[in-house]
Design an enzyme around this catalytic site. Structure first.
Site, mmCIF file in Angstrom:
data_model
loop_
_atom_site.group_PDB
_atom_site.id
_atom_site.type_symbol
_atom_site.label_atom_id
_atom_site.label_comp_id
_atom_site.label_asym_id
_atom_site.label_seq_id
_atom_site.Cartn_x
_atom_site.Cartn_y
_atom_site.Cartn_z
ATOM 1 C CE LYS A 1 -41.378 25.405 4.029
ATOM 2 N NZ LYS A 1 -40.567 24.165 3.984
ATOM 3 C CG MET B 1 -35.751 23.783 2.342
ATOM 4 S SD MET B 1 -34.485 24.362 1.205
ATOM 5 C CE MET B 1 -35.267 25.849 0.621
ATOM 6 N N GLY B 2 -35.114 24.330 6.761
ATOM 7 C CA GLY B 2 -35.330 24.847 8.112
ATOM 8 C C GLY B 2 -36.652 25.579 8.280
ATOM 9 C CG ASN C 1 -44.542 18.763 7.899
ATOM 10 O OD1 ASN C 1 -44.206 17.612 8.190
ATOM 11 N ND2 ASN C 1 -43.754 19.591 7.235
ATOM 12 C CB CYS D 1 -40.233 19.716 9.551
ATOM 13 S SG CYS D 1 -38.821 20.727 9.037
ATOM 14 C CE LYS E 1 -44.956 15.115 2.846
ATOM 15 N NZ LYS E 1 -44.643 16.503 2.399
ATOM 16 C CB THR F 1 -36.770 16.061 -6.031
ATOM 17 O OG1 THR F 1 -36.544 15.895 -4.623
ATOM 18 C CG2 THR F 1 -35.448 16.238 -6.751
HETATM 19 O O1 LIG Z 1 -36.588 22.101 5.831
HETATM 20 C C1 LIG Z 1 -37.810 22.217 5.539
HETATM 21 O O2 LIG Z 1 -38.433 23.314 5.503
HETATM 22 C C2 LIG Z 1 -38.517 20.942 5.258
HETATM 23 N N1 LIG Z 1 -37.844 20.058 4.467
HETATM 24 C C3 LIG Z 1 -38.346 18.799 4.201
HETATM 25 O O3 LIG Z 1 -37.744 18.001 3.476
HETATM 26 N N2 LIG Z 1 -39.556 18.458 4.743
HETATM 27 C C4 LIG Z 1 -40.263 19.289 5.525
HETATM 28 O O4 LIG Z 1 -41.365 18.922 5.991
HETATM 29 C C5 LIG Z 1 -39.732 20.599 5.784
HETATM 30 CL CL1 LIG Z 1 -40.649 21.693 6.758
#
Ligand SMILES: O=C(O)c1[nH]c(=O)[nH]c(=O)c1Cl
Length: 314
Positions: A44, A74-75, A129, A132, A167, A275
């Site tokens: 993650k 998710m944040g 990443n 996000c 990413k 997903t």
């Molecule tokens: O809300 C998230 O944790 C999140 N959710 C995503 O769909 N992509 C990301 O790179 C991340 Cl870091």
């Protein structure tokens, strides 16, 4: 057919792996991926300090009994960089390669994590990443070309020009493919590009409750699943065409051997599942491996290289 492949000179049993963020936040999930038939795995995205992330509900499938995808905000919840660094020290690299994803909230945080990673001299492969979409107040680096350029200059030198990857968010304009690729191509140590992250800031509505369905950000969240497959394929192929020296990892809309085959045809060396993995669990890797193998059998392909990147145009 043989699903074996190599990535940055590492041998993989097959090209399938998880997308960062799915089934990879805590030890039990990482161990399940380690035991699964995935050819590789990624942790993650982590920040320097642990984070709780956004309030729940923050992940939902859309809509009803035949979902076409997911929405998440998710944040960036995660156990913090040190936790994942410890995992890189106990991973079984003989069984499959490991990627570690970082998503620092600031450039300094990214550089601090990279500095520790460099000193750790771990076989784990770094995926940074840049995409996000769900941290309130934080714009996606992948959509700020100057900031992305600055970050890559600092990060590649901070990492001592060791191979790493990025990413990326989805782009929707040819000029943006051109501009993003031109930046990436200035950094030879950016050895791979993972396309795509979720399509940011979508909105799902439930007509019975006349309400949004996730709590954070008034219901706005990243879109995944079937909805994003054509955009994912476009980004994989756009960067495959523009970055001939780099490997492409495909992510977006993969739920069976069919979409995995499409991603590889479009130029992906490895294929990530988000997903579909979230909904089915790690047994999905065995299923999709078998489906991909069956498609190759029917088409008379004995190896991935026979169709990798060989998408025809009309
Ligand atoms: O809300 C998230 O944790 C999140 N959710 C995503 O769909 N992509 C990301 O790179 C991340 Cl870091």
């Amino acid at each position: 057919p043989n699903l074996a492949t190599t990535f940055l000179d590492l041998p993989l049993n097959n090209p399938l792996m998880n997308a960062s963020g799915v089934w990879c936040s805590v030890g039990s999930q990482l161990e399940a991926l380690q035991e699964s038939e995935a050819g590789a795995m990624v942790t993650k995205s982590c920040t320097l300090q642990p984070r709780d992330g956004n309030p729940e509900p923050r992940y939902r499938v859309l809509n009803g009994d035949k979902p076409w995808g997911s929405i998440n905000s998710m944040g960036l919840p995660n156990e913090g960089f040190a936790y994942y660094l410890r995992y890189t020290e106990r991973h079984d690299y003989e069984s499959k390669p490991l990627f570690i994803s970082i998503s620092g909230l600031t450039l300094d945080d990214n550089l601090a994590m990279i500095d520790s990673l460099k000193d750790a001299v771990t076989p784990a492969i770094l995926e940074i990443n840049l995409s996000c979409p769900n941290v309130p107040g934080k714009a996606q680096l992948g959509y700020d070309f100057d900031a992305m350029d600055t970050l890559l200059a600092e990060v590649t030198s901070g990492y001592g020009q060791r191979a790493l990857g990025v990413k990326l968010p989805p782009y929707f304009d040819i000029a943006h493919f051109d501009e993003a690729a031109a930046i990436l191509n200035r950094y030879p140590s950016v050895a791979f590009v993972t396309c795509i992250n979720s399509i940011g800031n979508a909105l799902a509505i439930d007509i019975d409750s006349e309400s949004v369905i996730i709590k954070p950000k008034d219901g706005f969240g990243g879109l995944g699943g079937d909805y994003v497959l054509p955009t994912a394929l476009a980004n994989v192929n756009a960067f495959y065409r523009r970055c001939p020296e780099k490997a492409i990892i495909g992510c977006g809309g993969v739920k069976s051997g069919q979409e995995a085959f499409m991603h590889i045809l479009a130029g992906a060396t490895l294929v990530q599942m988000g997903t579909a993995l979230y909904e089915e669990g790690p047994s999905i890797f065995g299923r999709v491996k078998a489906e991909l193998s069956e498609i190759m059998e029917k088409k008379g392909y004995s190896s991935l290289s026979q169709f990798h990147g060989k998408l025809k145009t009309l």
